[in-house]
Design an enzyme around this catalytic site. Structure first.
Site, PDB file in Angstrom:
ATOM      1  N   GLY A  62       0.837  -1.519   0.400  1.00 41.07           N
ATOM      2  CA  GLY A  62      -0.001  -0.220   0.281  1.00 41.07           C
ATOM      3  C   GLY A  62       0.903   1.433   0.148  1.00 41.07           C
ATOM      4  CG  ASN A  88       1.471   3.216  -5.538  1.00 44.17           C
ATOM      5  OD1 ASN A  88       2.857   3.928  -5.734  1.00 44.17           O
ATOM      6  ND2 ASN A  88       1.872   1.764  -5.604  1.00 44.17           N
ATOM      7  CG  MET A 112      -0.706  -7.571  -7.272  1.00 47.85           C
ATOM      8  SD  MET A 112       0.038  -6.974  -8.631  1.00 47.85           S
ATOM      9  CE  MET A 112       1.215  -8.033  -9.685  1.00 47.85           C
ATOM     10  CG  HIS A 113      -8.258 -10.009  -9.956  1.00 45.45           C
ATOM     11  ND1 HIS A 113      -8.521 -11.202 -10.253  1.00 45.45           N
ATOM     12  CD2 HIS A 113      -9.456  -9.397 -10.293  1.00 45.45           C
ATOM     13  CE1 HIS A 113      -9.458 -11.797 -10.373  1.00 45.45           C
ATOM     14  NE2 HIS A 113     -10.114 -11.004 -10.762  1.00 45.45           N
ATOM     15  CG  HIS A 116       1.607  -1.741 -16.091  1.00 38.30           C
ATOM     16  ND1 HIS A 116       1.819  -2.796 -15.715  1.00 38.30           N
ATOM     17  CD2 HIS A 116       2.398  -1.250 -17.282  1.00 38.30           C
ATOM     18  CE1 HIS A 116       2.696  -3.414 -16.331  1.00 38.30           C
ATOM     19  NE2 HIS A 116       3.070  -2.887 -16.960  1.00 38.30           N
ATOM     20  CG  ASP A 130      -0.750  -3.300 -17.465  1.00 37.19           C
ATOM     21  OD1 ASP A 130      -1.418  -2.699 -16.897  1.00 37.19           O
ATOM     22  OD2 ASP A 130      -0.380  -4.108 -17.277  1.00 37.19           O
TER      23      ASP A 130
END
Length: 232
Positions: A15, A17, A103-104, A137, A177
């Site tokens: 966490g 970010n 991350m999904h 990303h 992305d």
């Protein structure tokens, strides 16, 4: 006076970010902005602790794909999980959803619900207001899509294939992305620099970029009619 802007932040890890967004909400970097929910797909994600330790505390929620599938039996699918996550997010009436180390890969159902294109589980139509979704990303547009981008880029530098990489925040679309970039920053590799030192520089850039992109997208959208929430 302008209304408070509402964020929902999706995380999977430590966490850092998220912390950049929490700090920005407490300053003029993100004026009149609050985080109404931090949602994680990993129970042990330290970002959940960051949220609960914020002042005031930010509400949190957790649901992993594995636990959802186990609870709902053999007919449950990944799409069903995405739909549950989407409805939990929409409950907060956010102006923006930020994927900050999430991350999904979210599928079509999630995006359709965020776009206001799908009715709820009872078959009723939802409001048509679209909620933008952005993702951080650690790569430049079109380079190193998907998981482990930071390591793959560093390995490419070690092989002499590239001399720079970067960080971007992009709008989330079905192609991983590949959404429209909102903010992009290039980062030059330095000969002889330890990987740990490079990663530190990259993460510091991430903290700047995620705040800048969040502010930019919030300036483009009208505030939600519902202003209840928790200021961070």
């Amino acid at each position: 006076m302008s209304r408070q802007r509402r964020l929902v932040v999706l995380i999977s890890g430590s966490g850092t970010n998220l912390q950049a967004l929490i700090d920005a909400c407490a300053s003029n970097a993100l004026p009149r902005t609050e985080i109404s929910l931090v949602f994680s797909n990993r129970k042990a994600a330290y970002g959940l602790t960051r949220a609960t330790q914020a002042s005031p505390a930010i509400p949190t929620a957790y649901l992993s794909l594995q636990s959802y599938l186990k609870t709902h039996g053999s007919e449950a699918t990944r799409d069903d999980y995405d739909e549950v996550v989407a409805w939990r997010v929409r409950q907060e009436k956010p102006d923006l959803v930020v994927l900050a180390g999430w991350m999904h890969i979210l599928g079509e159902k999630f995006l359709d619900i965020m776009d206001g294109k799908k009715g709820d589980a009872s078959g009723q139509e939802i409001a048509t207001r679209a909620i933008p979704v952005i993702n951080l990303h650690p790569a430049l547009p079109g380079a190193f899509d998907g998981a482990n981008a930071l390591q793959r880029a560093y390995d490419a530098f070690q092989r002499g294939e590239i001399t720079k990489t970067g960080v971007m925040v992009h709008r989330v679309v079905q192609e991983v992305d590949r959404g429209e970039p909102v903010v992009v920053r290039q980062i030059e590799y330095r000969e002889g620099e330890a990987q740990e030192s490079f990663e530190k520089r990259l993460h510091e850039t991430e903290w700047q970029v995620i705040v800048e992109a969040t502010r930019k997208v919030l300036e483009e959208v009208a505030p939600s009619a519902d202003t209840d929430g928790y200021c961070s």
